[in-house]
Structure formats: structure tokens, C-alpha cells
Scaffold this active site. Sequence first.
Site, mmCIF file in Angstrom:
data_model
loop_
_atom_site.group_PDB
_atom_site.id
_atom_site.type_symbol
_atom_site.label_atom_id
_atom_site.label_comp_id
_atom_site.label_asym_id
_atom_site.label_seq_id
_atom_site.Cartn_x
_atom_site.Cartn_y
_atom_site.Cartn_z
ATOM 1 N N TRP A 174 0.654 -1.259 0.020
ATOM 2 C CA TRP A 174 0.145 0.062 0.082
ATOM 3 C C TRP A 174 0.733 1.325 -0.172
ATOM 4 O O TRP A 174 0.426 2.399 -0.283
ATOM 5 C CB TRP A 174 -0.962 0.086 1.422
ATOM 6 C CG TRP A 174 -0.311 -0.401 2.505
ATOM 7 C CD1 TRP A 174 -0.430 -1.698 3.215
ATOM 8 C CD2 TRP A 174 0.504 0.390 3.463
ATOM 9 N NE1 TRP A 174 0.367 -1.619 4.287
ATOM 10 C CE2 TRP A 174 0.865 -0.330 4.377
ATOM 11 C CE3 TRP A 174 1.139 1.689 3.254
ATOM 12 C CZ2 TRP A 174 1.775 0.123 5.494
ATOM 13 C CZ3 TRP A 174 1.716 2.113 4.309
ATOM 14 C CH2 TRP A 174 2.005 1.444 5.530
ATOM 15 N N ASN A 175 2.132 1.184 -0.011
ATOM 16 C CA ASN A 175 2.688 2.429 0.421
ATOM 17 C C ASN A 175 2.883 3.237 -0.848
ATOM 18 O O ASN A 175 2.952 4.512 -0.686
ATOM 19 C CB ASN A 175 4.421 2.338 1.117
ATOM 20 C CG ASN A 175 5.253 1.340 0.430
ATOM 21 O OD1 ASN A 175 4.753 0.215 -0.070
ATOM 22 N ND2 ASN A 175 6.259 1.634 0.669
ATOM 23 N N GLY A 252 5.900 -7.420 2.822
ATOM 24 C CA GLY A 252 6.679 -7.808 3.833
ATOM 25 C C GLY A 252 6.962 -8.963 3.647
ATOM 26 O O GLY A 252 6.501 -9.915 2.855
ATOM 27 N N GLU A 273 10.363 -8.433 -3.533
ATOM 28 C CA GLU A 273 10.925 -7.201 -3.048
ATOM 29 C C GLU A 273 10.301 -6.950 -1.670
ATOM 30 O O GLU A 273 9.170 -6.587 -1.508
ATOM 31 C CB GLU A 273 10.450 -5.811 -3.959
ATOM 32 C CG GLU A 273 11.303 -5.932 -5.413
ATOM 33 C CD GLU A 273 12.396 -5.770 -5.472
ATOM 34 O OE1 GLU A 273 13.027 -5.201 -4.432
ATOM 35 O OE2 GLU A 273 13.224 -5.870 -6.599
ATOM 36 N N LEU A 274 11.210 -7.123 -0.606
ATOM 37 C CA LEU A 274 10.740 -7.274 0.690
ATOM 38 C C LEU A 274 11.021 -6.026 1.599
ATOM 39 O O LEU A 274 11.614 -5.128 1.110
ATOM 40 C CB LEU A 274 11.051 -8.741 1.367
ATOM 41 C CG LEU A 274 10.698 -9.799 0.414
ATOM 42 C CD1 LEU A 274 11.162 -11.066 0.954
ATOM 43 C CD2 LEU A 274 9.265 -9.883 0.129
ATOM 44 N N CYS A 307 10.178 1.245 2.093
ATOM 45 C CA CYS A 307 11.060 -0.054 2.294
ATOM 46 C C CYS A 307 12.538 0.077 2.774
ATOM 47 O O CYS A 307 13.259 -0.277 3.278
ATOM 48 C CB CYS A 307 10.867 -1.003 1.097
ATOM 49 S SG CYS A 307 11.254 -0.202 -0.503
#
Length: 515
Positions: A174-175, A252, A273-274, A307
Site C-alpha cells: 500500500w505504500n 513484507g 521485493e521485501l 522499504c
Amino acid sequence: MLNSVLKTPVNSGILPTQTDEAGLRVYGHYIDGAFSASDSGAYIESTDPVSGEVWSKIARGTDADVERACASAQAAFENPEWRSISASARGKLLRQLGDLILENADWLASVEMKDNGKLIAELGNQMRYMSNYYYYYGGLADKIEGSTIPSDKPGVFNFTRYEPLGVVACIMPWNSPLPLTSLKLAPALAAGNTVVLKPSEFTSASLLEFVKLVELAGFPKGVVNVVTGIGHEMGEALVSHPHVERVAFTGGPEAGRIINEQAARSMKRVTMELGGKSPNIIFEDADLDQALKGAVAGIFAASGQTCVAGSRLLVQRSIHDAFLERLVEFLEDIKFGHPSDPSTQIAPISTAPQLKKIEDYVRIATEEGARLVRGGKRASVDGYPNGLFYEPTIFADVDNSMRIAQEEVFGPVLSVIPFDTEDDAVRIANDINFGLAAGIWTENLARGIRMTEKVRAGTIWVNNYRSTSVTSPFGGFKMSGIGREGGIPGMMEYLELKSVWISTNVDIPNPFIRR
Ligand code: NAD
């Protein structure tokens, strides 16, 4: 041209701008070129983080909806309307989409702001810049070349070619909903794949507005599909669907682990992509005015909901106390407010569960013995009693083994950790399971270069923080991810390499013996 395109009904079925009796916007899935309600008829409510009010309803997807979307993407992949067009023609479609994004950037930014409460000043720039993703990968579409191999075997001609994978499933957080979608969508389409997009349940609206532009740009039906819903409810159906060849995930580490395990069962390719817990390292020989701004940008921009947040501030002991004092001072006059106000510096936290997570970590840090220097509580902002605002928070005396130093908060919470020597800084920086990014602040060029070699992270910034570009690969070491997005490596993730052997000598000397 603001909003003029998006006001034009371009589809049959439920339009994303439809409103219900309560005045809420109603968003459906976008499958095979049309909007539709969920198989179950259920919806998720989406809340404005500034007012705390529900403003829209998003279709709550089911396995049956995923099945429809994957079937649509597979049919589009096999359809000559998409499969047979040249790479140059694909590139042109992408560039047309880039033009439409530029024309509608303000509108897309305003929808995204409503969902995640991010500053319009940042969102507007992000949306305009996003057009470059489509220009860059549109340009790259017809420049991916195979090679002729000087084979050591006589009588054969050997060459390689790159081909699209087929259906790609993309799952987003969501970011930064649209930019993170575009980092997947643009190279996937440029490579000739078809896609099923799954946005976050908290921020689906902007993508459902955006797909209208995809259709206007001229992409055939079914090439781009969107299913919305709650990740763990319909995620497995998507991740393990037999049509899906690659899963591109940003989110996440917990969801990443589950998705990676599910994808592995059918040997699907993955891009992960964590999260991160990035060190921002300030040496005593740094330009401290710039380093101060770098420390603030690293953790308090977007309220730390990035992130790459520089959430571990490593400060050389000789300047530690003075630097900390300046940092606290810098934050004295910050302006909270509505994200649409260009003078606002701190907007609300995007979601209520994220705010709770921040509060939990602040409690954990205090229990662990970290010293609260600033913040540590919700901010009350005039005019927005229900806004999810949180004070920029600083903990000092943090030991790198504490949970507040090892686990991602994804909020405006900084852990300040002192160090003595360069080796000490490297040891602390690398003593973690993540490896997404790192910042290094020093005026000593040789030290800067040494640090870029020793710190284990996918992106290293020296005397700057948060620079990124579509032209440059981005991704993580360790638990921060698998694969790269951006640049040419980001395109290669969406291609399969084939080796072709053509006989130039039809005589097969002995069929029982391999040459
Ligand atoms: P999240 O992992 O909770 O959710 C991300 C997406 O995965 C959502 O669309 C969600 O619905 C879906 N999902 C959740 N469980 C699923 C499952 N079992 N199967 C399939 N899909 C599932 O993450 P979030 O809270 O939305 O985003 C914050 C996280 O994203 C942070 O950890 C942050 O570091 C990370 N992030 C990473 C990058 C990067 O490029 N490395 C960029 C931005 C955000």
C-alpha cells in the site's frame, strides 16, 4: 486534460467511478477489459487515513475471480492480437500509456492520496515520473537481443532468443501502489507477457482508475487484469495458478515467505521485493549539515513508510551526542497537516493496523531499555481528530541486538546506535537478516568506496539517501528479496532464454552417439 479522460466511460459493466446509495465509490475487478463485481458480491471498505471516514468499496476477490482473471490473461497471451505484434509495436503502446499517465498524473495522485494519505507534493512527482517507466521499457522492448554462439560442434548453427514467460502475477503493497505496480507492469508488458495485478486491499482504487488508461493506450483486452481482495484469502489461488509463470511480489517478509513457498511447489519464478532495516551511517568526517538532512529524509519522509527507510542511524561516538541534539532540534517545527496542503511535511500513517504496529514497537523498544528521546506517541492535529498521525520518534542507546534494531517497523521510528571505528560500523550494519539499502556519510572518498564494498545491501548511497531511478536495478540481499526491479536486469526477469540449434549438415553420422 485533468480527469477528462477518466470521466469518459470506456467499458461496459461496473465502472470504477460508480457510487452506491451511501455515496461511496464502488470499485470492481478489471478482467478481460470489463469491470465486474466479485463472485461473492462482497466488498472491502477503504478508509481515508486523514478523516477516518470510509470513502470507497473494493470488490473482495475469491478464488473464482482469480480463476477468471488468469483465464483472461492466458487467452490474451495466446491471442495473435498480442502474441504476434512486434516488439516495436509493444514499445509504442507502452509509450502511449506513458503519455496518458502524464496527462492524468494529478488525478492519479489525488486518488492515491485518498487511499494512503501520502503527501500530494510527493505523489504528484511520483506519478509524473512514473511515465518514464513506460518510456524506458517501451524503448527497451525491441532492444533485447539474443546472440549467435560460436559453437564447438560441427554442422550446427546455434543461437539464443528471449521470449516472454506467459502470465505474470504481480502483488503490491500500500505504500506506493502505482509506482510499485509500474516497476513490474512496464517490463512485463515490454517483454510480451500478460498480467494479473493484485493491489493491496488498503489501496486498490488508484490502480482501478489507472487500468482505464491501459485500455485507452490500445492494449488488447485481457493483457492487463486486476483482481482485488484480501491477500491471504485469494492469494494462494493466484500464486499457485497453473497459468501463472512468474510471481512478482512487493511486500513484507512474512507474506513474502508464504508466497515464495507456494510458488516453489510448481517451480514458478519469483521476484521478491521485501522489507529492510537499513543502516544510515554517519562518520565524524561527514558534511554534518547534509548528513542531518539525510538522516531525516531516511526515516521521517513518508513517515518512515518506505522499504528503504534508514531506520538504524549509526553515528560515530565522537559526534553522537551533538548530532542527536541537532536531529531533535531539526524536528521541532515540523508541520503536520492534510496531505493535499503543499506546506504539510508530515501526513498521517496510511492504515490503522500500521499505526497499531508502530505503537507496539514503541512499547517493545521501551521495554527493551532503549531511551526515548523524542515522540513515542500519536500526534494530535487540529481539524483532524480521527487522523492517523504519529510523532517522529527517536530512540537512543539502542543495542543492535534489540528487536527495535532488528525488525522492520515501517513507520517514523528511528534507532540511534553509536559506533567507534569503521570496522565497527561495518559489523553493526551487516549484523542483520535484511540487506535492502544503506547510507554512508563521509567526506573521505576512499572510506566511502571501502564502505560500498563492505556493506551488504542491494542499494548503497554515499552522501545522499533515497535516490532511485527506473534506469537502475533495485532489490535486496538476504531477507530483503530475490531478483531486481528497474534497469535492464528488471526487464530480464520477465524473459525466458531459449537456445536454438539448426543443422547445417543434414547427415546424422550415428544416431546412437551424441556428438
Ligand atoms: P504485506 O506483505 O502485508 O502485503 C503486500 C501484498 O501482499 C498485499 O497486496 C497483500 O494483500 C498481499 N498478501 C498478503 N498475504 C498474502 C498471501 N498469503 N498470499 C498472497 N498475497 C498476500 O505488505 P504491506 O503491509 O502491504 O507493505 C509493507 C511492506 O512492503 C513492508 O515490509 C515494506 O518494506 C515492503 N515494501 C518493499 C519494497 C521493496 O521494493 N523492497 C517496496 C515497498 C514496500
